[in-house]
Write a protein that holds these residues in place. Sequence first.
Motif, PDB file in Angstrom:
ATOM      1  N   VAL A 119      35.922  47.629  45.490  1.00  0.00           N
ATOM      2  CA  VAL A 119      36.578  46.498  46.153  1.00  0.00           C
ATOM      3  C   VAL A 119      38.099  46.636  46.040  1.00  0.00           C
ATOM      4  O   VAL A 119      38.841  46.406  47.008  1.00  0.00           O
ATOM      5  CB  VAL A 119      36.102  45.169  45.547  1.00  0.00           C
ATOM      6  CG1 VAL A 119      36.947  44.002  46.071  1.00  0.00           C
ATOM      7  CG2 VAL A 119      34.628  44.928  45.873  1.00  0.00           C
ATOM      8  N   ALA A 120      38.565  47.036  44.849  1.00  0.00           N
ATOM      9  CA  ALA A 120      40.005  47.192  44.640  1.00  0.00           C
ATOM     10  C   ALA A 120      40.575  48.306  45.511  1.00  0.00           C
ATOM     11  O   ALA A 120      41.670  48.169  46.078  1.00  0.00           O
ATOM     12  CB  ALA A 120      40.287  47.475  43.165  1.00  0.00           C
ATOM     13  N   CYS A 160      40.778  46.922  49.131  1.00  0.00           N
ATOM     14  CA  CYS A 160      41.820  45.900  49.306  1.00  0.00           C
ATOM     15  C   CYS A 160      43.219  46.473  49.116  1.00  0.00           C
ATOM     16  O   CYS A 160      44.158  46.088  49.817  1.00  0.00           O
ATOM     17  CB  CYS A 160      41.581  44.738  48.344  1.00  0.00           C
ATOM     18  SG  CYS A 160      40.090  43.790  48.704  1.00  0.00           S
ATOM     19  N   ALA A 161      43.377  47.408  48.172  1.00  0.00           N
ATOM     20  CA  ALA A 161      44.682  48.052  48.012  1.00  0.00           C
ATOM     21  C   ALA A 161      45.021  48.870  49.252  1.00  0.00           C
ATOM     22  O   ALA A 161      46.187  48.927  49.677  1.00  0.00           O
ATOM     23  CB  ALA A 161      44.674  48.948  46.772  1.00  0.00           C
ATOM     24  N   LEU A 221      48.948  47.130  39.303  1.00  0.00           N
ATOM     25  CA  LEU A 221      48.774  46.266  40.477  1.00  0.00           C
ATOM     26  C   LEU A 221      49.744  45.084  40.460  1.00  0.00           C
ATOM     27  O   LEU A 221      50.227  44.654  41.516  1.00  0.00           O
ATOM     28  CB  LEU A 221      47.331  45.763  40.555  1.00  0.00           C
ATOM     29  CG  LEU A 221      46.289  46.840  40.897  1.00  0.00           C
ATOM     30  CD1 LEU A 221      44.882  46.284  40.756  1.00  0.00           C
ATOM     31  CD2 LEU A 221      46.507  47.367  42.316  1.00  0.00           C
ATOM     32  N   THR A 245      50.252  51.326  42.436  1.00  0.00           N
ATOM     33  CA  THR A 245      48.873  51.630  42.824  1.00  0.00           C
ATOM     34  C   THR A 245      48.371  52.939  42.217  1.00  0.00           C
ATOM     35  O   THR A 245      47.172  53.215  42.258  1.00  0.00           O
ATOM     36  CB  THR A 245      48.741  51.732  44.355  1.00  0.00           C
ATOM     37  OG1 THR A 245      49.565  52.805  44.833  1.00  0.00           O
ATOM     38  CG2 THR A 245      49.144  50.433  45.029  1.00  0.00           C
ATOM     39  N   LEU A 301      45.422  52.755  39.803  1.00  0.00           N
ATOM     40  CA  LEU A 301      44.170  52.397  40.475  1.00  0.00           C
ATOM     41  C   LEU A 301      43.548  53.621  41.132  1.00  0.00           C
ATOM     42  O   LEU A 301      42.351  53.884  40.968  1.00  0.00           O
ATOM     43  CB  LEU A 301      44.417  51.310  41.518  1.00  0.00           C
ATOM     44  CG  LEU A 301      43.240  51.016  42.462  1.00  0.00           C
ATOM     45  CD1 LEU A 301      42.047  50.470  41.680  1.00  0.00           C
ATOM     46  CD2 LEU A 301      43.652  50.051  43.567  1.00  0.00           C
ATOM     47  N   ILE A 356      47.370  39.927  47.543  1.00  0.00           N
ATOM     48  CA  ILE A 356      46.228  40.850  47.410  1.00  0.00           C
ATOM     49  C   ILE A 356      46.314  41.622  46.097  1.00  0.00           C
ATOM     50  O   ILE A 356      45.332  41.715  45.349  1.00  0.00           O
ATOM     51  CB  ILE A 356      46.192  41.824  48.607  1.00  0.00           C
ATOM     52  CG1 ILE A 356      45.811  41.073  49.888  1.00  0.00           C
ATOM     53  CG2 ILE A 356      45.195  42.954  48.343  1.00  0.00           C
ATOM     54  CD1 ILE A 356      45.893  41.931  51.141  1.00  0.00           C
ATOM     55  N   PHE A 357      47.474  42.183  45.803  1.00  0.00           N
ATOM     56  CA  PHE A 357      47.618  42.980  44.581  1.00  0.00           C
ATOM     57  C   PHE A 357      47.422  42.128  43.322  1.00  0.00           C
ATOM     58  O   PHE A 357      46.784  42.552  42.356  1.00  0.00           O
ATOM     59  CB  PHE A 357      48.995  43.651  44.549  1.00  0.00           C
ATOM     60  CG  PHE A 357      49.111  44.832  45.467  1.00  0.00           C
ATOM     61  CD1 PHE A 357      48.218  45.891  45.389  1.00  0.00           C
ATOM     62  CD2 PHE A 357      50.127  44.888  46.414  1.00  0.00           C
ATOM     63  CE1 PHE A 357      48.329  46.986  46.234  1.00  0.00           C
ATOM     64  CE2 PHE A 357      50.246  45.979  47.264  1.00  0.00           C
ATOM     65  CZ  PHE A 357      49.346  47.034  47.176  1.00  0.00           C
ATOM     66  N   LEU A 397      43.747  41.436  42.872  1.00  0.00           N
ATOM     67  CA  LEU A 397      43.034  42.622  42.379  1.00  0.00           C
ATOM     68  C   LEU A 397      43.269  42.832  40.895  1.00  0.00           C
ATOM     69  O   LEU A 397      42.366  43.277  40.169  1.00  0.00           O
ATOM     70  CB  LEU A 397      43.476  43.857  43.162  1.00  0.00           C
ATOM     71  CG  LEU A 397      43.083  43.914  44.636  1.00  0.00           C
ATOM     72  CD1 LEU A 397      43.606  45.182  45.274  1.00  0.00           C
ATOM     73  CD2 LEU A 397      41.563  43.825  44.790  1.00  0.00           C
ATOM     74  N   LEU A 431      40.888  40.642  39.161  1.00  0.00           N
ATOM     75  CA  LEU A 431      39.536  41.175  39.300  1.00  0.00           C
ATOM     76  C   LEU A 431      39.290  42.327  38.326  1.00  0.00           C
ATOM     77  O   LEU A 431      38.250  42.384  37.658  1.00  0.00           O
ATOM     78  CB  LEU A 431      39.320  41.656  40.737  1.00  0.00           C
ATOM     79  CG  LEU A 431      38.009  42.405  41.012  1.00  0.00           C
ATOM     80  CD1 LEU A 431      36.820  41.466  40.864  1.00  0.00           C
ATOM     81  CD2 LEU A 431      38.024  43.029  42.409  1.00  0.00           C
ATOM     82  N   ILE A 432      40.230  43.243  38.228  1.00  0.00           N
ATOM     83  CA  ILE A 432      40.069  44.397  37.341  1.00  0.00           C
ATOM     84  C   ILE A 432      40.006  43.969  35.880  1.00  0.00           C
ATOM     85  O   ILE A 432      39.200  44.480  35.092  1.00  0.00           O
ATOM     86  CB  ILE A 432      41.216  45.404  37.555  1.00  0.00           C
ATOM     87  CG1 ILE A 432      41.139  46.002  38.967  1.00  0.00           C
ATOM     88  CG2 ILE A 432      41.186  46.508  36.513  1.00  0.00           C
ATOM     89  CD1 ILE A 432      39.897  46.815  39.231  1.00  0.00           C
TER      90      ILE A 432
END
Length: 484
Positions: free
Chosen positions: A254-255, A258-259, A320, A353, A356, A454-455, A458, A461-462
């Motif tokens: 997902v990351a 989205c990234a 991120l 990024t 990631l 968005i970042f 994420l 989320l991570i």
Amino acid sequence: MLPTLLVAMDTTALLLALPQLSADLGATNVQQLWISDGYGFLVAGMVITMGTLADRIGRRRLLIVGAAAFTVLSVVAAFAVNPLMLIVTRALLGVAGATLAPSTLALLTNMFRDERQRGKAIAIWATCQFTGGALGPVLAGFLLQHFWWGSVFLAAVPAMALLVLAGPVLLPEFRSDQAGRLDPASVGLSLAAVLLVVYGIKQLTVESARAVPALALIVGAAIGILFVRRQLRSETPLLDLRLLRNRPFTAVLVALVCAGIAMAGTGLLVTQYLQNVLGFSPVASAVLFAPMGLGVAVGTMAAPALARRMKETTAIAGGLMGSALGSLLLVGVDGARALPLVMIGIAVLALGTGPLFALGTGLVVGSVPPERAGSAASMSETGNYFGGSLGFALLGVVAAVVYRSRMDGTSDSLAGAVAASRHLPADQGAELLHTAREAFTASLHVTGVIAAVIFAGLAVLILAMRPVTRTAPAALPDYEATRR
């Protein structure tokens, strides 16, 4: 590293060569679209099949076959005599290119049994992928100043030929003992679903009529549902969707998507801003845009060192958050400080990024058994392609809406306003350009805010995902045995 670098360069290098080759071959606007997008469409559509196929027939074998095909097709493309020939060749190049990325990434799990070495190798792999994308337009600009447009294709030939000759000697072979027969129906469903969805997403930003792209998205989604149902019922699926039960695996995918959305959308706006607002040439814009690719390269190379000092999830989330700050710098872009803020903003955004793309990709391939590495790698690559396509479409549409609202419906695009200004009296043309550039700058600001959100999301989320359980090194196949 050679195929990873070259496939990424081939994806972006053609953008600068397109006007010259189109004039030479007499390509229409529609033909130009297929020349530029045909390669990416087929890579996105075939990467799932090729990743799983590599596990079954041998990762080295598929890599060498793909590299040989890429070499021959690059020569054919360089000497194409009409648009149709080039469109077909570019599509076949996409099929060949789809064999390379998942094969190289999956082979790293066999070549490096030590977790630290594997992490460093994947970081270098990711560096090559994103550096290639950044250097593609720069290399194309240099070649086009000295040679004809076919040289852009021929640039890949020497390195690919070297891979074909050295690969069988230097690389280990690996195939899964649990490989079953390839399911042609699943291959067809996956190809149709991905092609229709990617086509629909891309065309939403360029077509005045939305019905055809919307229909493509609906049909593609329906075929995708059929593909998913078939995979879940199959004993030997083309794509093992049961991997998504692994929460870290799913969170990283997902990351990555989205990234990709945030980076592609930001890149689209920044490149247009450099050319149509600040007035730089395409080659100069490519050079000024290079910090984005180089920032990712530095971030991915630094990721293994960060992982030794902190948890991988902490390094990814911290990066991120840095990307979010870089995105916010774009909100201040205006006036005399515009160029420095743009360059610093995209560099910081891309730098963040890096962990990631390096550590996240390592988490994806490291969270599955070695025999499934090709399938996991193909899912990671598919996520990257979907993220890029969604970024161009979604953030492109948002930027267009902001621009049109600021222009009160008098102009649909900045490029259109630039073209229209040339046919107006000097004072009216200057006024139109000033208004259009201010409107486009506002759309860049909005894109920066969206990317920052968005970042930041994420990063949360991570941090919320559980640590991944690694496969023990002893479970990996012996390097010398697989090489023999």
